[in-house]
Design a protein around this motif. Structure first.
Motif: not given
Length: 395
Positions: A17, A95, A121, A123-124, A147-148, A152, A194
């Protein structure tokens, strides 16, 4: 052996992530009962001229480079067309604010595109809410994704990322050329969670062992933690001289964090060690403030001028051949090029995602030929998740 490790790390990277169609004009809100245009189709004709694009980016204290790029976009297209929304400096603790700020921009029906650089993190999740709210009436673009990648790719129309894994072998070749005998890697647990960053770290460790370069991991304070940005920067200023005293001047330094770059450049320069590149490669990332280079108004955005200024300072400081970066301000280009692409989409000049058109837009922005490769993980190719790699420029 390296190839096997790389494949294994790419598999690991799947679970990480993780620090960016239109009609002739923007589409109006569809009438009740009408269908949204399918992805890749053009928005409806008869739109008004009140289109806007939203930019989600960091504050000057987190990374001035990206904020200045957002200002450049606003100046280019006008404040009436460009909204800049910054995320909190301690975004990991806030967040909900990150999500609310992005969703808030999308609540304006005149906002036809949102560009997030860096796509931190949250944003998704924000883009998922925006898509639920707006459907295909809005274009969503991320740069420097934290992020992943699979998630994304599914929430963005397209995402742009520095080729972290491609950077692995490239950076080791660079520090070999610069005469490095030791490689210091500064990071902290959040970044090492990450998988792409951890995979790149492991590639460096393996290649350093093969090349006879000592690889040293050093834990630094997380700038989003209690010590904040200032604490992390002070740590770098104090630790670099200690490492040079221990390992000698032929030591290359790298940090995974943006806010650490100015103190790292300054400390390496003062110690006459080796600095191969910032975490987000760019002549603007950390160099002007660290080397006290004033940028006149008429030289703003002039990359060639900036490169020559850094070369002059390096020569005066007996650091020629000891510092380098990419000749492209990558994060700035992700943001500016994403905005240019969005405006073309709004005007009906490009489809929702067209890699060839994107490459041309980025070339027009930078004047540099780069490698563009869709991300592939565990046999799955994410066509809209583009990894970008550039050559080095030496100072």
């Amino acid at each position: 052996m390296f190839r096997k490790i790389t494949v294994l790390l790419l598999v690991i990277a799947m679970v990480f992530s993780l620090a960016a169609c239109g009609g002739s004009e923007p589409a109006e809100e569809p009438a009740e009962g009408s269908e949204e245009p399918a992805e890749g189709e053009e928005p409806a004709e008869g739109a008004n001229e009140n289109w806007k694009i939203g930019i989600a980016t960091g504050t000057v204290s987190q990374n001035e480079e990206e904020y200045r790029a957002a200002e450049q976009v606003q100046e280019k297209y006008g404040e009436e067309h460009v909204i800049i929304q910054t995320y909190p400096d301690k975004f990991m603790d806030e967040q909900e604010t990150v999500i609310a700020n992005i969703v808030g921009m999308a609540s304006d029906p005149d906002v036809k595109a949102i560009i997030a650089v860096q796509a931190i993190p949250g944003t998704v999740a924000a883009f998922e809410k925006v898509r639920e709210m707006r459907g295909d009436d809005i274009l969503l673009i991320s740069g420097t994704v934290a992020e992943d990648p699979a998630m994304a790719a599914s929430r963005n129309d397209f995402a742009l990322q520095i080729d972290e894994l491609g950077m692995g072998p490239a950076l080791i070749e660079q520090i070999k050329k610069q005469g490095a005998e030791t490689f210091i890697h500064y990071s902290f647990p959040r970044h090492m969670s990450y998988a792409l960053l951890a995979a790149r770290r492991d590639i460096w460790k393996e290649l350093c062992a093969e090349e006879g370069i000592e690889f040293v991991e050093v834990d630094a304070p997380d700038p989003t933690g209690d010590a904040g940005v200032s604490g992390a920067q002070q740590f770098i200023l104090e630790d670099v001289p200690k490492q040079v005293d221990k390992y000698g001047k032929d030591t290359a330094f790298f940090s995974t964090n943006c806010s650490m770059q100015p103190p790292l450049i300054k400390a390496v320069f003062d110690a006459k060690a080796i600095y191969p590149q910032p975490c987000c490669p760019s002549p603007y990332h950390g160099f002007p403030s660290a080397l006290q280079i004033d940028i006149p108004e008429d030289k703003q955005g002039d990359t060639e001028w900036m490169i020559e200024q850094i070369r002059e300072v390096a020569a005066e400081g007996d650091m020629t051949g000891r510092m380098s970066t990419w000749p492209v301000p990558m994060a700035m280009s992700f943001l500016r090029s994403g905005a240019d692409y969005a405006v073309k989409w709004i005007n009906g000049e490009v489809d929702r995602f067209d890699q060839e058109a994107l490459e041309q837009i980025m070339y027009e922005d930078t004047g540099v030929e780069m490698q563009f490769t869709p991300l592939e993980q565990d046999g799955v190719v994410y066509d809209n998740y583009i990894m970008v790699l550039s050559d080095y420029v030496d100072f």
